[in-house]
Design a protein around this motif. Structure first.
Motif, PDB file in Angstrom:
ATOM      1  N   VAL A   1       0.814  -1.228   0.000  1.00 41.85           N
ATOM      2  CA  VAL A   1       0.000   0.000   0.000  1.00 41.85           C
ATOM      3  C   VAL A   1       0.841   1.270   0.000  1.00 41.85           C
ATOM      4  CG1 VAL A   1      -2.035  -1.045   1.048  1.00 41.85           C
ATOM      5  CG2 VAL A   1      -0.288  -0.063   2.524  1.00 41.85           C
ATOM      6  N   GLY A   2       2.148   1.142   0.245  1.00 40.02           N
ATOM      7  CA  GLY A   2       3.035   2.307   0.167  1.00 40.02           C
ATOM      8  C   GLY A   2       3.420   2.630  -1.267  1.00 40.02           C
ATOM      9  N   HIS A   3       3.217   1.683  -2.181  1.00 42.36           N
ATOM     10  CA  HIS A   3       3.452   2.000  -3.594  1.00 42.36           C
ATOM     11  C   HIS A   3       2.300   2.860  -4.104  1.00 42.36           C
ATOM     12  CE1 HIS A   3       6.381  -1.624  -4.076  1.00 42.36           C
ATOM     13  NE2 HIS A   3       7.037  -0.504  -3.852  1.00 42.36           N
ATOM     14  N   LEU A   4       2.431   3.314  -5.343  1.00 46.82           N
ATOM     15  CA  LEU A   4       1.463   4.287  -5.851  1.00 46.82           C
ATOM     16  C   LEU A   4       0.044   3.726  -5.846  1.00 46.82           C
ATOM     17  CD1 LEU A   4       0.709   6.956  -7.095  1.00 46.82           C
ATOM     18  CD2 LEU A   4       1.359   6.037  -9.334  1.00 46.82           C
ATOM     19  N   ARG A   5      -0.818   4.434  -5.141  1.00 42.20           N
ATOM     20  CA  ARG A   5      -2.220   4.026  -5.043  1.00 42.20           C
ATOM     21  C   ARG A   5      -2.997   4.619  -6.218  1.00 42.20           C
ATOM     22  NH1 ARG A   5      -3.822   3.190   0.056  1.00 42.20           N
ATOM     23  NH2 ARG A   5      -5.770   2.597  -0.927  1.00 42.20           N
ATOM     24  N   ALA A   6      -3.965   3.871  -6.695  1.00 43.53           N
ATOM     25  CA  ALA A   6      -4.737   4.325  -7.855  1.00 43.53           C
ATOM     26  C   ALA A   6      -5.389   5.683  -7.599  1.00 43.53           C
ATOM     27  CB  ALA A   6      -5.786   3.281  -8.211  1.00 43.53           C
ATOM     28  N   VAL A   7      -5.753   5.953  -6.350  1.00 41.23           N
ATOM     29  CA  VAL A   7      -6.417   7.222  -6.040  1.00 41.23           C
ATOM     30  C   VAL A   7      -5.505   8.419  -6.323  1.00 41.23           C
ATOM     31  CG1 VAL A   7      -5.760   7.118  -3.587  1.00 41.23           C
ATOM     32  CG2 VAL A   7      -7.740   8.473  -4.262  1.00 41.23           C
ATOM     33  N   ASN A   8      -4.210   8.179  -6.370  1.00 41.88           N
ATOM     34  CA  ASN A   8      -3.264   9.276  -6.616  1.00 41.88           C
ATOM     35  C   ASN A   8      -2.694   9.264  -8.031  1.00 41.88           C
ATOM     36  OD1 ASN A   8      -3.307  10.578  -4.131  1.00 41.88           O
ATOM     37  ND2 ASN A   8      -1.811   9.187  -3.225  1.00 41.88           N
ATOM     38  N   ASN A   9      -3.160   8.342  -8.898  1.00 45.78           N
ATOM     39  CA  ASN A   9      -2.398   8.188 -10.143  1.00 45.78           C
ATOM     40  C   ASN A   9      -3.026   8.821 -11.384  1.00 45.78           C
ATOM     41  OD1 ASN A   9      -4.194   6.382 -11.296  1.00 45.78           O
ATOM     42  ND2 ASN A   9      -2.965   4.570 -10.915  1.00 45.78           N
ATOM     43  N   ASN A  10      -3.960   9.750 -11.186  1.00 47.55           N
ATOM     44  CA  ASN A  10      -4.582  10.420 -12.343  1.00 47.55           C
ATOM     45  C   ASN A  10      -3.569  11.025 -13.290  1.00 47.55           C
ATOM     46  OD1 ASN A  10      -7.110   9.853 -11.550  1.00 47.55           O
ATOM     47  ND2 ASN A  10      -7.475  11.808 -10.516  1.00 47.55           N
ATOM     48  N   VAL A  11      -2.489  11.514 -12.716  1.00 50.84           N
ATOM     49  CA  VAL A  11      -1.517  12.248 -13.517  1.00 50.84           C
ATOM     50  C   VAL A  11      -0.883  11.351 -14.594  1.00 50.84           C
ATOM     51  CG1 VAL A  11       0.578  11.910 -12.132  1.00 50.84           C
ATOM     52  CG2 VAL A  11       0.178  14.104 -13.232  1.00 50.84           C
ATOM     53  N   LEU A  12      -0.929  10.033 -14.376  1.00 42.97           N
ATOM     54  CA  LEU A  12      -0.348   9.129 -15.379  1.00 42.97           C
ATOM     55  C   LEU A  12      -1.085   9.229 -16.715  1.00 42.97           C
ATOM     56  CD1 LEU A  12       0.386   5.932 -13.273  1.00 42.97           C
ATOM     57  CD2 LEU A  12       1.974   7.704 -14.010  1.00 42.97           C
ATOM     58  N   ASP A  13      -2.391   9.417 -16.644  1.00 45.66           N
ATOM     59  CA  ASP A  13      -3.174   9.621 -17.871  1.00 45.66           C
ATOM     60  C   ASP A  13      -2.674  10.845 -18.627  1.00 45.66           C
ATOM     61  OD1 ASP A  13      -4.945   7.560 -17.728  1.00 45.66           O
ATOM     62  OD2 ASP A  13      -6.746   8.824 -17.791  1.00 45.66           O
ATOM     63  N   THR A  14      -2.382  11.886 -17.873  1.00 42.64           N
ATOM     64  CA  THR A  14      -1.989  13.138 -18.536  1.00 42.64           C
ATOM     65  C   THR A  14      -0.604  13.019 -19.159  1.00 42.64           C
ATOM     66  OG1 THR A  14      -0.970  14.160 -16.595  1.00 42.64           O
ATOM     67  CG2 THR A  14      -3.349  14.459 -16.856  1.00 42.64           C
ATOM     68  N   TYR A  15       0.147  12.008 -18.764  1.00 42.94           N
ATOM     69  CA  TYR A  15       1.445  11.720 -19.387  1.00 42.94           C
ATOM     70  C   TYR A  15       1.213  10.887 -20.649  1.00 42.94           C
ATOM     71  CZ  TYR A  15       6.088   9.347 -19.640  1.00 42.94           C
ATOM     72  OH  TYR A  15       7.294   8.825 -20.025  1.00 42.94           O
ATOM     73  N   GLN A  16       0.549   9.760 -20.471  1.00 42.02           N
ATOM     74  CA  GLN A  16       0.421   8.838 -21.596  1.00 42.02           C
ATOM     75  C   GLN A  16      -0.607   9.301 -22.625  1.00 42.02           C
ATOM     76  OE1 GLN A  16       2.370   6.162 -22.391  1.00 42.02           O
ATOM     77  NE2 GLN A  16       3.640   6.999 -20.761  1.00 42.02           N
ATOM     78  N   LEU A  17      -1.488  10.218 -22.250  1.00 39.41           N
ATOM     79  CA  LEU A  17      -2.442  10.757 -23.229  1.00 39.41           C
ATOM     80  C   LEU A  17      -2.010  12.156 -23.685  1.00 39.41           C
ATOM     81  CD1 LEU A  17      -5.806   9.439 -21.711  1.00 39.41           C
ATOM     82  CD2 LEU A  17      -4.288   8.352 -23.345  1.00 39.41           C
ATOM     83  N   LYS A  18      -0.744  12.445 -23.534  1.00 38.66           N
ATOM     84  CA  LYS A  18      -0.083  13.601 -24.152  1.00 38.66           C
ATOM     85  C   LYS A  18      -0.614  14.955 -23.673  1.00 38.66           C
ATOM     86  CE  LYS A  18      -1.228  12.435 -28.398  1.00 38.66           C
ATOM     87  NZ  LYS A  18      -2.265  11.448 -28.124  1.00 38.66           N
ATOM     88  N   SER A  19      -0.720  15.131 -22.370  1.00 36.37           N
ATOM     89  CA  SER A  19      -1.168  16.433 -21.862  1.00 36.37           C
ATOM     90  C   SER A  19      -0.040  17.184 -21.174  1.00 36.37           C
ATOM     91  CB  SER A  19      -2.328  16.251 -20.898  1.00 36.37           C
ATOM     92  OG  SER A  19      -3.439  15.780 -21.575  1.00 36.37           O
TER      93      SER A  19
END
Ligand code: FAD
Length: 523
Positions: free
Chosen positions: A229-247
């Protein structure tokens, strides 16, 4: 008493810190009528949560509905409540959100302390820990002295862990950075770190910053993949979309070679990890350091300094939660995570609340009490094991770290509950010829992708040791030697009540006990 008059108090057990761990331990000390006092620097219990997490949303889940009215089972899905024998005062009555507000936890903790009459002395910051003979001598900010036979340090993490990067002092730290999104409008921001505090920060800035980069040398680890649970939790990972979807945002696996301030902007030199050693210089308006926390050892004298481990972030502990080099100095809470680092949940409330309970049990044992055990007939123990793996909060929340045990005694079996498994192995190996441990554990597959993995058929009990999801494992020991182990096959609902669960387990236990008894008869 005016501020120049100092006081000396003798107390058997002193706990430093009224965070969830110190308060949880206080509950058991109060219940068992120990002589104890919790010293808390802040104005009230739960001081850490008045400020942290900075963006105020907890990542410990608050699942109010489980379909079950079994309070012990429900603790499996309640990550914020503290334990009590009657399950009164639950956090779900303080916040309705699945990811609740930190302020709710502060209120909850104050109520918990009041409800159970836990002795907390607030506004008392321990500034020095020394020895006076065999006692620990603590001094607070007003010069008051507390002498303790046993010291329990539950002071949490208050010191930021700062990575060794040239120019890191130019970065703003997570502990003090602005959380006002206006301060980041149209800014280019570098967030150093890839843990939850880094991603929580980036997530907070997506609506205001122009560009956000997150950077650390290691690739991001997902909690849903590693179960940690100390690794990246899904609740905090929205920003990954903005990387992989070119934002415009990006996540960099790179070493930061240097940070320089030039005309109020920051020039940062990166060495990429997966790009043939490529170096690149990028410019930022803000650099935020979100690289976690470490134990603050400044209050210990040279003589009382505990040995540290894991990049000096944690105290090094034995299996009794005691410092390896300071006798009678115990640790509670997130500081006990050195014992199950990146393996189980001692860094978080839903894990270390069980450590606090176990520490109380261990201290009682040292005072001559027995571990809490029940006795049953040999043929009933398999059912007792299943009852426990179906219900126990501790086993579920602390997989592989906390478990039950049992050992045969003639035609009876003694069954004990919820202790750190390494503690059990150490203590029972000295006393018992044959004993068993009971844990819930995940299957071991380093490259496991939960969404594509093949699983064994739910009735293929012959292959139950290939179970991937959390499932019961019963291990037989003779002294220090692991003799055999039995896996109860994984189950989607994690309910082990069927014959395919009970009968193979029963055979395993009966056979193992019979074999040892037969050998003893022959000897
Ligand atoms: C940013 C961040 C977010 C987190 N979010 C979560 C979460 O959502 N859920 C979760 O379960 N865990 C979370 N954690 C893990 C977190 O560390 C623990 O849950 C929890 O706060 C640790 O509890 P504790 O009782 O060990 O220490 P703390 O809660 O830190 O309590 C320690 C107490 O000791 C007091 N103290 C410290 N030094 C002294 C002194 N010298 N004298 C007297 N008193 C002192 C402090 O004032 C404090 O009240 C988070 C950690 C971080 C860093």
């Amino acid at each position: 008493m005016n501020s120049t008059e100092h006081n000396t108090q003798h107390i058997d057990h002193i706990i430093i810190g009224a965070g969830p761990a110190g308060v949880q331990l206080g509950y058991y000390f109060e219940r068992d009528q120990k002589d104890y006092l919790i010293l808390e620097a802040g104005e009230q219990p739960g001081n850490f949560y008045k400020k942290f997490p900075r963006h105020r949303k907890l990542i410990s889940i608050n699942k109010r509905f489980t379909g079950s009215d079994n309070p012990e089972f429900n603790m499996r899905h309640d990550w914020n409540s503290l334990l009590s024998d009657d399950y009164s005062l639950l956090f779900k009555d303080y916040d309705k959100e699945f990811f609740p507000q930190a302020d709710s936890l502060v209120t909850y903790m104050q109520d918990y302390v009041n409800h159970f009459d836990i002795k907390v002395r607030c506004n008392t910051r321990v500034v020095n820990i020394d020895k006076e003979g065999a006692l620990y001598r603590l001094t607070d900010q007003n010069g008051n002295v507390f002498l303790a036979k046993k010291l329990i340090v539950a002071s949490g993490f208050l010191k930021p862990h700062i990575p060794q990067i040239k120019g890191i002092e130019l970065a703003e730290n997570y502990t003090e950075m602005s959380i006002d999104t206006k301060d980041y409008e149209n800014q280019t921001v570098l967030v150093i770190g890839k843990g939850n505090s880094a991603f929580e920060t980036a997530d907070h800035l997506v609506s205001s910053a122009a560009i956000i980069h997150l950077c650390s040398p290691n690739s991001v680890n997902f909690a849903w993949k590693t179960h940690y649970v100390g690794h990246l939790r899904a609740v905090n990972n929205n920003v990954l979309d903005t990387y992989q979807l070119k934002s415009q945002n990006a996540v960099l696996d790179a070493e930061i070679m240097s940070i320089e301030c030039v005309n109020q902007r920051f020039k940062v030199l990166f060495k990429y990890k997966h790009a043939e050693g490529e170096l690149e210089e990028l410019w930022y308006d803000k650099v935020l350091c979100c690289t976690g926390f470490a134990i603050d050892t400044s209050l210990f004298s040279e003589e009382t300094k505990p040995e540290l481990t894991i990049k000096d972030k944690y105290p090094k502990l034995n299996n009794d939660f005691e410092s390896v080099n300071q006798k009678n100095m115990y640790f509670a809470g997130t500081l006990t995570h050195s014992l199950d680092y990146k393996m189980a949940t001692s860094g978080f409330i839903h894990g270390f609340r069980y450590n606090s309970r176990a520490l109380n049990t261990i201290l009682n044992k040292k005072q001559g009490e027995h571990y809490p055990e029940v006795t049953c007939n040999n043929e009933d123990v398999a059912q007792l094991v299943l009852d426990q793996v179906n219900e126990s909060g501790a086993m579920w929340q602390q997989p592989g770290f906390i478990g039950d045990y049992f050992y045969p005694d003639g035609d009876k079996v003694h069954y004990g509950f919820s202790l750190p498994i390494n503690h059990v192995l150490e203590s029972l190996a000295k006393e018992k010829r044959q004993f068993f441990t009971v844990t819930l554990e995940y299957g071991i597959d380093a490259d496991f992708d939960p969404f594509t993995a093949n699983r064994i058929h739910r009735e293929n009990v012959a292959a139950s040791d290939h179970s991937q999801f959390l499932h019961p494992i019963i291990r037989e020991y003779q002294g220090t030697e692991l003799v055999s182990e039995h896996h109860v096959i994984e189950d989607l609902l994690a309910i082990w009540k069927e014959d395919i669960h009970l009968h193979p387990l029963q055979s395993f236990i009966n056979e193992a006990i019979r074999l040892v008894q037969k050998t003893e008869e022959l000897a």
